[in-house]
Design a protein around this motif. Structure first.
Motif, PDB file in Angstrom:
ATOM      1  N   TYR B 403     -86.403 -16.004 -51.328  1.00 58.16           N
ATOM      2  CA  TYR B 403     -87.582 -15.144 -51.242  1.00 58.16           C
ATOM      3  C   TYR B 403     -88.681 -15.691 -52.149  1.00 58.16           C
ATOM      4  N   VAL B 404     -88.302 -16.127 -53.357  1.00 62.51           N
ATOM      5  CA  VAL B 404     -89.298 -16.689 -54.268  1.00 62.51           C
ATOM      6  C   VAL B 404     -89.828 -18.009 -53.716  1.00 62.51           C
ATOM      7  N   ILE B 405     -88.899 -18.902 -53.358  1.00 62.07           N
ATOM      8  CA  ILE B 405     -89.310 -20.269 -53.035  1.00 62.07           C
ATOM      9  C   ILE B 405     -89.967 -20.357 -51.660  1.00 62.07           C
ATOM     10  N   VAL B 406     -89.444 -19.656 -50.668  1.00 62.20           N
ATOM     11  CA  VAL B 406     -90.041 -19.720 -49.339  1.00 62.20           C
ATOM     12  C   VAL B 406     -91.139 -18.653 -49.233  1.00 62.20           C
ATOM     13  N   GLY B 407     -90.749 -17.410 -49.513  1.00 61.19           N
ATOM     14  CA  GLY B 407     -91.708 -16.317 -49.379  1.00 61.19           C
ATOM     15  C   GLY B 407     -92.857 -16.410 -50.357  1.00 61.19           C
ATOM     16  N   GLY B 408     -92.611 -16.975 -51.512  1.00 65.61           N
ATOM     17  CA  GLY B 408     -93.664 -17.131 -52.511  1.00 65.61           C
ATOM     18  C   GLY B 408     -94.261 -18.525 -52.458  1.00 65.61           C
ATOM     19  N   ILE B 409     -93.494 -19.489 -52.916  1.00 63.83           N
ATOM     20  CA  ILE B 409     -94.040 -20.834 -53.111  1.00 63.83           C
ATOM     21  C   ILE B 409     -94.461 -21.476 -51.796  1.00 63.83           C
ATOM     22  N   LEU B 410     -93.607 -21.444 -50.792  1.00 60.94           N
ATOM     23  CA  LEU B 410     -93.963 -22.130 -49.549  1.00 60.94           C
ATOM     24  C   LEU B 410     -95.139 -21.451 -48.869  1.00 60.94           C
ATOM     25  N   PHE B 411     -95.158 -20.115 -48.861  1.00 54.86           N
ATOM     26  CA  PHE B 411     -96.316 -19.424 -48.296  1.00 54.86           C
ATOM     27  C   PHE B 411     -97.577 -19.803 -49.074  1.00 54.86           C
ATOM     28  N   GLY B 412     -97.455 -19.924 -50.401  1.00 53.79           N
ATOM     29  CA  GLY B 412     -98.603 -20.349 -51.200  1.00 53.79           C
ATOM     30  C   GLY B 412     -99.039 -21.762 -50.829  1.00 53.79           C
ATOM     31  N   ILE B 413     -98.073 -22.626 -50.590  1.00 52.77           N
ATOM     32  CA  ILE B 413     -98.396 -24.000 -50.202  1.00 52.77           C
ATOM     33  C   ILE B 413     -99.058 -24.026 -48.833  1.00 52.77           C
ATOM     34  N   PHE B 414     -98.554 -23.212 -47.906  1.00 56.60           N
ATOM     35  CA  PHE B 414     -99.209 -23.143 -46.589  1.00 56.60           C
ATOM     36  C   PHE B 414    -100.656 -22.690 -46.747  1.00 56.60           C
ATOM     37  N   ALA B 415    -100.855 -21.658 -47.590  1.00 58.42           N
ATOM     38  CA  ALA B 415    -102.226 -21.190 -47.815  1.00 58.42           C
ATOM     39  C   ALA B 415    -103.096 -22.332 -48.328  1.00 58.42           C
ATOM     40  N   ALA B 416    -102.547 -23.097 -49.288  1.00 59.61           N
ATOM     41  CA  ALA B 416    -103.303 -24.210 -49.865  1.00 59.61           C
ATOM     42  C   ALA B 416    -103.622 -25.269 -48.809  1.00 59.61           C
ATOM     43  N   PHE B 417    -102.639 -25.547 -47.952  1.00 56.43           N
ATOM     44  CA  PHE B 417    -102.865 -26.513 -46.875  1.00 56.43           C
ATOM     45  C   PHE B 417    -104.081 -26.119 -46.052  1.00 56.43           C
ATOM     46  N   TYR B 418    -104.083 -24.854 -45.611  1.00 52.39           N
ATOM     47  CA  TYR B 418    -105.166 -24.439 -44.733  1.00 52.39           C
ATOM     48  C   TYR B 418    -106.491 -24.375 -45.479  1.00 52.39           C
ATOM     49  N   TYR B 419    -106.445 -23.987 -46.725  1.00 55.76           N
ATOM     50  CA  TYR B 419    -107.688 -23.839 -47.494  1.00 55.76           C
ATOM     51  C   TYR B 419    -108.351 -25.186 -47.771  1.00 55.76           C
ATOM     52  N   TRP B 420    -107.559 -26.174 -48.176  1.00 56.95           N
ATOM     53  CA  TRP B 420    -108.142 -27.453 -48.579  1.00 56.95           C
ATOM     54  C   TRP B 420    -108.069 -28.536 -47.501  1.00 56.95           C
ATOM     55  N   TYR B 421    -107.467 -28.191 -46.365  1.00 56.27           N
ATOM     56  CA  TYR B 421    -107.431 -29.180 -45.277  1.00 56.27           C
ATOM     57  C   TYR B 421    -108.835 -29.676 -44.916  1.00 56.27           C
ATOM     58  N   PRO B 422    -109.819 -28.767 -44.780  1.00 57.74           N
ATOM     59  CA  PRO B 422    -111.174 -29.251 -44.450  1.00 57.74           C
ATOM     60  C   PRO B 422    -111.709 -30.224 -45.493  1.00 57.74           C
ATOM     61  N   LYS B 423    -111.411 -29.965 -46.765  1.00 57.65           N
ATOM     62  CA  LYS B 423    -111.918 -30.850 -47.812  1.00 57.65           C
ATOM     63  C   LYS B 423    -111.256 -32.214 -47.713  1.00 57.65           C
ATOM     64  N   MET B 424    -109.940 -32.221 -47.455  1.00 56.05           N
ATOM     65  CA  MET B 424    -109.204 -33.481 -47.494  1.00 56.05           C
ATOM     66  C   MET B 424    -109.469 -34.336 -46.257  1.00 56.05           C
ATOM     67  N   THR B 425    -109.702 -33.694 -45.110  1.00 58.42           N
ATOM     68  CA  THR B 425    -109.832 -34.454 -43.872  1.00 58.42           C
ATOM     69  C   THR B 425    -111.237 -34.423 -43.299  1.00 58.42           C
ATOM     70  N   GLY B 426    -112.061 -33.507 -43.750  1.00 61.03           N
ATOM     71  CA  GLY B 426    -113.405 -33.397 -43.189  1.00 61.03           C
ATOM     72  C   GLY B 426    -113.453 -32.574 -41.921  1.00 61.03           C
ATOM     73  N   ARG B 427    -112.293 -32.040 -41.488  1.00 61.69           N
ATOM     74  CA  ARG B 427    -112.274 -31.268 -40.252  1.00 61.69           C
ATOM     75  C   ARG B 427    -111.619 -29.908 -40.465  1.00 61.69           C
TER      76      ARG B 427
END
Lengths: 196, 557, 356
Positions: B403-427
């Motif tokens: 619950y901590v690692i998937v529900g917390g950390i992985l969900f947080g990582i997914f959020a980060a992916f979507y948030y900074w994807y435009p910055k990292m790729t330009g799209r």
């Protein structure tokens, strides 16, 4: 690795120096590693089921300890000399540091030779053997790494490549060397004073 | 710095662009490229670890199943845990830290770019070494293969007597090597944050992400080192005849546990604090409000950092440490819940009174809050020592930490992916696919990990390759396995979105989210040198100040 | 796609739907905690205690569940409320909302309240730790020494002169006249853990680190459990069976276990095979030359319901299958296949069948 200093716009801005902060962080990590070996040593005092005890076979290496701790003094003065631009004094003091460190390694080697070949005492003899060789050996390994770095700097000095502007890098390296000496103070206390 | 950086526009290396490109990536010391290397590496191993989990779930779908043998199952859970912690979560966290920190503090790169690259390749090699064990570890009696001692490798199971062959050594060495990489990166992050901030950015004006990564780095430095020490001791036992954990010679199995968990507990905070950092950047932007209680957030994180170094033996309540030790560690464990709870309340307060936008990063962030709350509460249950005597080493605790690692950390990582994807790729990523990912994964996560608590309450221990019928565990295991399928499909949608959007996504521009920290002032992706002119800042949200010249933050901070 | 987008804009309510799943889970947990239904859910349900340590644990765990449940309800409600109330409306004016940077009073409030909760939880915890761990062993307690092996349990009753394996017998403990069983926990090889959920929390068996636990079962019957610390390949089939007998039945069992193996006149063919094959290297049969200690004591093998630490029922067919090839029942167990032909196997099984 100079301290980054910029005046941009209205604010005078100075950041701490990278080399020293990085080295201190490394020292923190290494201290944590040594702490675990020290804890294991202390935990296992008196717990060996058989074999020789520290009192029976350890001899206190006072002379070689003085060598190593003195090398902290010489490296300190060497660094100061370089900051003042006295490259020749720096070279001599640096060589003295190396020699004292090498003497310490020689002392350790002699001690281990005696323990292994005359007393038959090895890392697998008992708990004392395991913890003793691991802790002292880990420290010795760090001394060797330090000596290697010292040697390289000596070589550069002989080639005339070391100048006053390198004083900050020498400071970073001496931080490491002081750390190695400080660890020896702890190891010495634990192995030869508390543990015996 | 890659040579591409100074190539004049219009000129290209004519002969071998692919080889040159590959060479540029392999020899890069640029923090952005290394960040992406870490993240892609972690993503690959996420899929590998997920496959391992799926096979285990198929084996456990019913009583007395024989989908895989016990030997294979034991290797699977060992590899799954080791991979997910060391070759997914750690690289993911380091990757984002590497990419974002210099940009957020107005620097051109990390403090030690070459150490940065070296640390990455050490980590990468460690992962390779672990998996090489599958073919390389054949020892005596054919009993060599991937390690099967569990990811925390308790002594004396790891002694030569009980683990013949080299499988355990592959576990030890791969983690030893990647451990050096982790320490190297931590030193780099710590030095960068302390020594490379742009003018005006005192520590009190630094965004929360660099702050929290600073605390995380300090913890890595202090916590990974004990693991390194313990692993050296294990190798000394296995190959030099040492007796550190040799109970026949008077050694202690419990001391391995202490050393491991002195690493192991801070390690999970090392993983979750960067997730907290992501939340602290994402929730304000999608609530259109500054983070509530910045100084308290910093203070709480530092408190977590310190207290979490004192709770490790809550993994050892059943080991026989005595009532006094058990009582102490119960108290410290409950205590660490206080600053953690404070952070949840502060994120809630940030949303309160805001204007919440439900883009994909925010969906994952809201789910994080909900799930991390539950994970923390089951953690409180586990901190109650007598309750722990039933719950530990059962599927309840497996559910808790996932619950901590998937529900917390992985969900947080997914959020980060979507948030900074435009910055990292330009799209921009595809928002619809993002939502499909979110809902599929959310359903799968809850099916699996909510219901996983129940077999634990009904007496099912962990690390068993099969179980008897008639224990009342069957139906719950079935539901848990079904959830895994949803998560797998969701992850596939995610990976597809990443790739598809890279080629077909809308051009993002430098600031698609109307955000406030320095990375959004650069182009997307940023140029190799990050900033043409090193910026000067006056508040925690420099872009807010630029966008609201009549109402800048520095009037209120 | 548009419809989905609008639907997702009302995400707040939707999120609530899926968060119903944990509500289901908590309901089941609560159901599990209700005693009459509990054993029916599972024979190893931690919410169906039958012994004082397990009972103490249940009481404190219900308290903890209550507190954490209340916290969950409060925080979850706030989360749902904020997600609904403060979502960006379609008719939004495009201005940023008021920026609130913090509030010392609020921070103080949600620091002090959790600290108080922690104090309460800690006191409850500390008391039960002492209740279970700081109990003096009464004079009339049954003493058992349990030794964990890969992958079976050895039980010795030193004061009663009994050595057996895998199936533990203890007397029931009357509430007004308790006769608890105190179990010393040792290990012959790696780490194990003794977990019979309805009788007590788990305690580990660690080599060179003696532990102890105690149980005082209030009802007779069979209580199940299994090893709860990964100990190697067959950790999963190192099962626990605790038979709680009436006092009379227990005394009778002890008497029977004390006897050496029944001697049936001349040494049978099976016994000859047993004693000339490597069997006696690992196994003991009291009263014969077989004196091995690596494997379970077989003197009263037929008094047990199961073989291979609970992995199979104790029937002649299973026994024969086990001796022929242990890996068929418990792959990775440490008993080697003895490579006996059919005739020898039948004789041997027949001999073992006489060990009552």
């Amino acid at each position: 690795m100079n301290a980054t200093s910029m005046t941009a716009g209205s604010v005078e801005w100075k950041n701490p120096p990278r080399g020293q902060v990085g080295m201190l962080a490394l020292i923190a990590a290494e201290s944590a590693i040594f702490t675990i070996f020290v804890v294991a040593y202390l935990f296992y005092i008196g717990k060996s089921l058989s074999g020789p005890t520290p009192k029976e076979i350890l001899s206190v290496p006072i002379f070689y300890t003085i060598c190593l701790l003195s090398s902290s003094l010489t490296i300190h003065f060497a660094a100061r000399a370089l900051r003042q631009g006295k490259v020749k004094s720096f070279g001599l003091l640096w060589f003295a540091t190396f020699a004292l460190g090498a003497a310490f390694m020689y002392g350790t080697a002699m001690e281990w030779y005696r323990l292994i070949y005359h007393e038959g005492f090895t890392i697998s003899t008992n708990l004392f053997g395991t913890t003793y060789y691991s802790l002292v050996g880990l420290h010795a390994f760090h001394v060797v790494v330090g000596l290697t770095a010292l040697f390289l700097v000596m070589a550069f000095t002989l080639l005339g490549s070391v100048r006053a502007e390198h004083a900050e890098r020498i400071d970073v390296l001496s931080l490491y060397w002081h750390f190695v000496d400080a660890v020896w103070v702890v190891v010495f206390t634990v192995v030869y004073l508390i543990g015996r | 710095m890659s040579t591409d950086a100074i190539a004049l526009p219009g000129t290209e290396s004519a002969e071998r662009p692919f080889v040159d490109g590959l060479h540029a990536w392999v020899t890069t010391v640029d923090h952005k490229r290394l960040g992406i290397l870490y993240i892609v590496y972690a993503l690959i191993f996420l899929v590998v670890g997920g496959i391992e989990a799926t096979i285990m779930r198929i084996q456990l779908i019913r009583a007395n199943n024989d989908f895989v043998s016990p030997q294979v199952f034991n290797r699977l859970f060992t590899l799954h845990g080791t991979t997910m912690i060391f070759f997914v979560a750690m690289p993911m966290v380091f990757g984002f830290a590497n990419y974002l920190i210099p940009l957020m503090i107005g620097a051109r790169d990390m403090a030690f770019p070459r150490l940065n690259a070296f640390s990455f390749w050490l980590t990468a090699f460690g992962g390779f070494l672990l998996y090489f064990s599958m073919i390389g570890a054949n020892g005596l009696y054919g009993a060599g293969n991937a390690p099967d001692v569990g990811w925390f490798a308790y002594a004396p199971l790891t002694a030569r007597t009980f683990s013949v062959g080299h499988s355990t050594d592959f576990w030890t060495l791969s983690l030893l090597i990647s451990g050096f990489g982790s320490i190297g990166t931590a030193i780099n992050i710590l030095t960068t944050v302390l020594c490379m901030r742009c003018p005006g950015m005192s520590l009190g004006k630094m965004p929360l992400l660099p702050w929290l990564n600073l605390v995380m780095s300090g913890m890595v430095i202090l916590a990974v080192s004990p693991l390194t020490a313990a692993q050296v001791m294990l190798m000394i036992d296995r190959y030099l005849g040492g007796h550190f954990f040799d109970t026949q010679a008077g050694g202690s199995a419990v001391i391995w546990m202490h050393f491991f968990w002195i690493f192991g507990h801070p390690e999970v905070y090392v993983l979750v604090i960067p997730a907290f950092a992501f939340m602290s950047e994402i929730i304000p932007v999608f609530s259109r409000k500054a983070i509530f209680g910045y100084p308290v957030m910093v203070g709480a994180t530092i408190a977590i950092g310190f207290i979490s170094m004192s709770v490790w033996a809550h993994h050892m309540f059943t080991v026989g440490m005595g009532a006094n030790a058990n009582t102490f560690f119960a108290l410290s464990t409950m205590a660490v819940g206080v600053p953690t709870g404070i952070k949840i309340f502060n994120w809630l307060a940030t949303m309160w009174g805001g204007k919440i936008l439900f883009k994909t990063p925010m969906l994952f962030a809201i789910a994080f809050l909900f799930q991390f709350l539950i994970a923390g509460l089951t953690g409180i249950m586990l901190s109650c020592v007598p309750f722990d005597w039933q719950l530990t080493a059962s599927y309840f605790v497996v559910a808790h930490f996932h619950y901590v690692i998937v529900g917390g950390i992985l969900f947080g990582i997914f959020a980060a992916f979507y948030y900074w994807y435009p910055k990292m790729t330009g799209r921009m990523y595809n928002e619809t696919l993002g939502r499909w990912h979110f809902w599929l994964f959310l359903i799968g996560f809850h099916l699996t990990f909510d219901f996983m608590h129940i077999p634990g309450l009904l007496g099912m221990p962990r690390r068993i390759y099969t179980y008897e019928a008639g224990r009342g565990w069957d139906i719950w295991n079935l539901i848990v396995t079904v959830g895994a399928v949803f998560q797998a499909v969701g992850t596939l949608v995610f990976v597809f979105n990443l790739v598809w959007s890279y080629f077909r996504g809308k051009i993002a521009g430098s600031d698609p989210w109307d955000a406030w920290t320095l990375e959004w002032s650069t182009s997307s992706p940023p140029p190799d040198y990050n900033f043409a002119v090193i910026p000067e800042v006056k508040s925690r949200r420099p872009l807010w100040d630029l966008k609201h010249p009549n109402d800048p933050d520095w009037k209120y901070e | 796609m548009d419809a989905m987008r609008t639907a997702c804009e009302k995400t707040s309510g939707r999120l609530g739907v899926w968060q119903i799943v944990p509500v289901i889970f908590w309901s089941v947990a609560a159901a599990a905690a209700s005693e009459p239904a509990a054993p029916a859910l599972s024979p190893t349900n931690i919410f169906a205690p039958a012994s004082t340590p397990a009972n103490s644990i249940l009481r404190v765990s219900l308290f903890v569940l209550g507190v954490t449940g209340a916290i969950f309800v409060v925080v979850f409600s706030l989360l749902v409320y904020s997600v609904v109330k403060f979502r960006k409306r379609t008719n939004d004016d495009g201005r940023e909302p008021p920026q609130v940077y913090g509030s010392n009073q609020v921070e103080l409030a949600w620091t002090v309240i959790p600290v108080l909760i922690v104090v309460a939880l800690f006191m409850a915890t500390a008391r039960v730790i002492a209740d279970v761990q700081k109990v003096a062993q009464p004079a009339n307690a049954i003493e058992v020494v349990a030794i964990g092996h890969q992958f079976w349990w050895e039980y010795r009753y030193p004061a009663l002169g009994v050595v057996t394996a895998n199936e533990l017998h203890v007397p029931v403990s009357e509430v007004d006249h308790p006769t608890p069983t105190f179990i010393q926990l040792l290990s012959a090889d790696t780490d194990h853990s003794f977990w019979v959920p309805r009788l007590a929390g788990k305690t580990d068996l660690i080599p060179n680190h003696p532990n102890s636990t105690w149980i005082d079962p209030h009802e007779t019957g069979l209580f199940l459990g299994q090893c709860a610390q990964y100990c190697g390949t067959q950790h999963a089939k190192m099962l626990l069976r605790v038979y709680v007998d009436s006092r009379a039945d227990f005394d009778r069992w002890i008497q029977q276990q004390r006897q050496p193996a029944a001697v049936a006149g001349a040494v049978s063919e099976g016994q000859r095979i047993f004693e000339t094959t490597a069997c006696i290297n690992c196994h003991k049969v009291a009263g014969t030359v077989a004196n091995g200690r690596f494997g379970p004591d077989l003197t009263h093998l037929m008094s047990r319901d199961t073989i291979a630490a609970g992995a199979a029922l104790n029937t002649p067919e299973n026994l024969r299958r086990w001796i022929l090839k242990p890996d068929a029942i418990k792959p990775g167990s440490l008993m080697p296949a003895m490579q006996l032909n059919d005739q020898d196997l039948d004789a041997l099984t027949a001999y073992l069948e006489t060990l009552r």
